[in-house]
Design a protein around this motif. Structure first.
Motif, PDB file in Angstrom:
ATOM      1  N   SER A 142       0.372   7.308  -6.074  1.00 40.08           N
ATOM      2  CA  SER A 142       0.884   6.041  -5.547  1.00 40.08           C
ATOM      3  C   SER A 142       2.326   5.751  -5.942  1.00 40.08           C
ATOM      4  O   SER A 142       2.864   4.705  -5.563  1.00 40.08           O
ATOM      5  CB  SER A 142      -0.001   4.884  -6.054  1.00 40.08           C
ATOM      6  N   PRO A 153       4.153   3.414  -1.100  1.00 38.08           N
ATOM      7  CA  PRO A 153       5.172   3.449  -2.149  1.00 38.08           C
ATOM      8  C   PRO A 153       6.572   3.238  -1.580  1.00 38.08           C
ATOM      9  O   PRO A 153       6.894   3.698  -0.486  1.00 38.08           O
ATOM     10  CB  PRO A 153       5.026   4.860  -2.736  1.00 38.08           C
ATOM     11  N   ASP A 184       0.499   6.401 -12.444  1.00 35.10           N
ATOM     12  CA  ASP A 184       0.642   6.109 -11.017  1.00 35.10           C
ATOM     13  C   ASP A 184       0.848   7.385 -10.210  1.00 35.10           C
ATOM     14  O   ASP A 184       0.385   7.490  -9.067  1.00 35.10           O
ATOM     15  CB  ASP A 184       1.805   5.139 -10.794  1.00 35.10           C
ATOM     16  N   HIS A 209      -2.455   8.862  -9.479  1.00 33.50           N
ATOM     17  CA  HIS A 209      -3.141   8.213  -8.362  1.00 33.50           C
ATOM     18  C   HIS A 209      -2.447   8.508  -7.027  1.00 33.50           C
ATOM     19  O   HIS A 209      -2.921   8.063  -5.977  1.00 33.50           O
ATOM     20  CB  HIS A 209      -3.192   6.705  -8.580  1.00 33.50           C
ATOM     21  N   ARG A 255       0.815  -1.210   0.000  1.00 35.50           N
ATOM     22  CA  ARG A 255       0.000   0.000   0.000  1.00 35.50           C
ATOM     23  C   ARG A 255       0.852   1.266   0.000  1.00 35.50           C
ATOM     24  O   ARG A 255       0.440   2.302  -0.502  1.00 35.50           O
ATOM     25  CB  ARG A 255      -0.919   0.025   1.227  1.00 35.50           C
TER      26      ARG A 255
END
Length: 229
Positions: free
Chosen positions: A75, A16, A70, A73, A14
């Motif tokens: 993330s 990074p 990404d 998002h 979850r």
């Protein structure tokens, strides 16, 4: 595996991993520019020598778009500001204004599969009833826009060269989206200026040997950005 066990197994993914993110970004950006330079050099030998390199480089361009995705998002890096600015820089290479794309993509995720909220980031989709109510022209048009040739050859040209140049869908949503579109356009213009307007002796555009055929360079740039992402 039970749901709780699956959740515990995936919880470590979850957050990074900054080192991994930097590594993935590095092994994408460096080969991208290396292949771009190699293909430019190969133009002196012939356009058909450069095209295989451009084809390979298109895969790295897709990968850069994935990293931008990404970042959208939030993330890719732990810090949201770093994500945003990484996405904005990569958006220049992907011909995509990051802040507009990030918002439209978020709406797409929130509304996908909801027939009452169609029209943002999706392919036009009709119910059987809606399709049957259309006249033959409407049905033909619907089949045309869902044809693979149209989706993979026509839509990318429209998306990256026309739609992405203005904040369509966000015209009245604030200055951020106009800044995103115009800022990306300005950055793209600077890159093109460096390529086409450099007039140092013996060079033409980022010190490309002056004996390069301009048409070959145009072919390469067009081919590099012809891959749908």
């Amino acid at each position: 595996m039970q749901q709780q066990e699956l959740t515990r197994a995936l919880v470590q993914y979850r957050v990074p991993d900054t080192k991994r993110s930097v590594f993935e970004l590095t092994i994408t950006v460096i080969p991208f520019f290396a292949l771009w330079g190699a293909a430019w050099f190969a133009l002196s030998l012939g356009v058909w020598v450069a095209i295989p390199l451009a084809t390979l480089n298109a895969a790295f361009l897709v990968r850069l778009f994935i990293i931008m995705h990404d970042c959208g998002h939030g993330s890719f890096f732990k810090n949201r500001t770093v994500c945003n600015w990484t996405g904005r820089v990569l958006g220049v290479l992907a011909l995509t204004p990051f802040d507009i794309w990030r918002q439209s993509h978020a709406i797409h995720h929130a509304s996908t599969g909801n027939l009452d909220r169609r029209g943002m980031g999706d392919i036009p989709t009709l119910t059987v009833e809606e399709y049957l109510k259309r006249k033959w022209v409407g049905r033909a048009a619907y089949r045309l826009i869902r044809n693979p040739f149209f989706l993979f050859c026509i839509v990318p040209v429209y998306t990256f060269f026309l739609q992405n140049r203005l904040p369509f869908g966000f015209m009245r949503s604030g200055w951020l989206y106009w800044a995103s579109a115009m800022g990306t356009n300005a950055a793209i213009a600077v890159v093109l200026a460096l390529i086409f307007l450099d007039r140092r002796p013996g060079c033409s555009g980022l010190c490309i040997p002056a004996n390069h055929d301009r048409r070959r360079l145009d072919w390469y740039l067009a081919f590099l950005y012809s891959t749908p992402v």
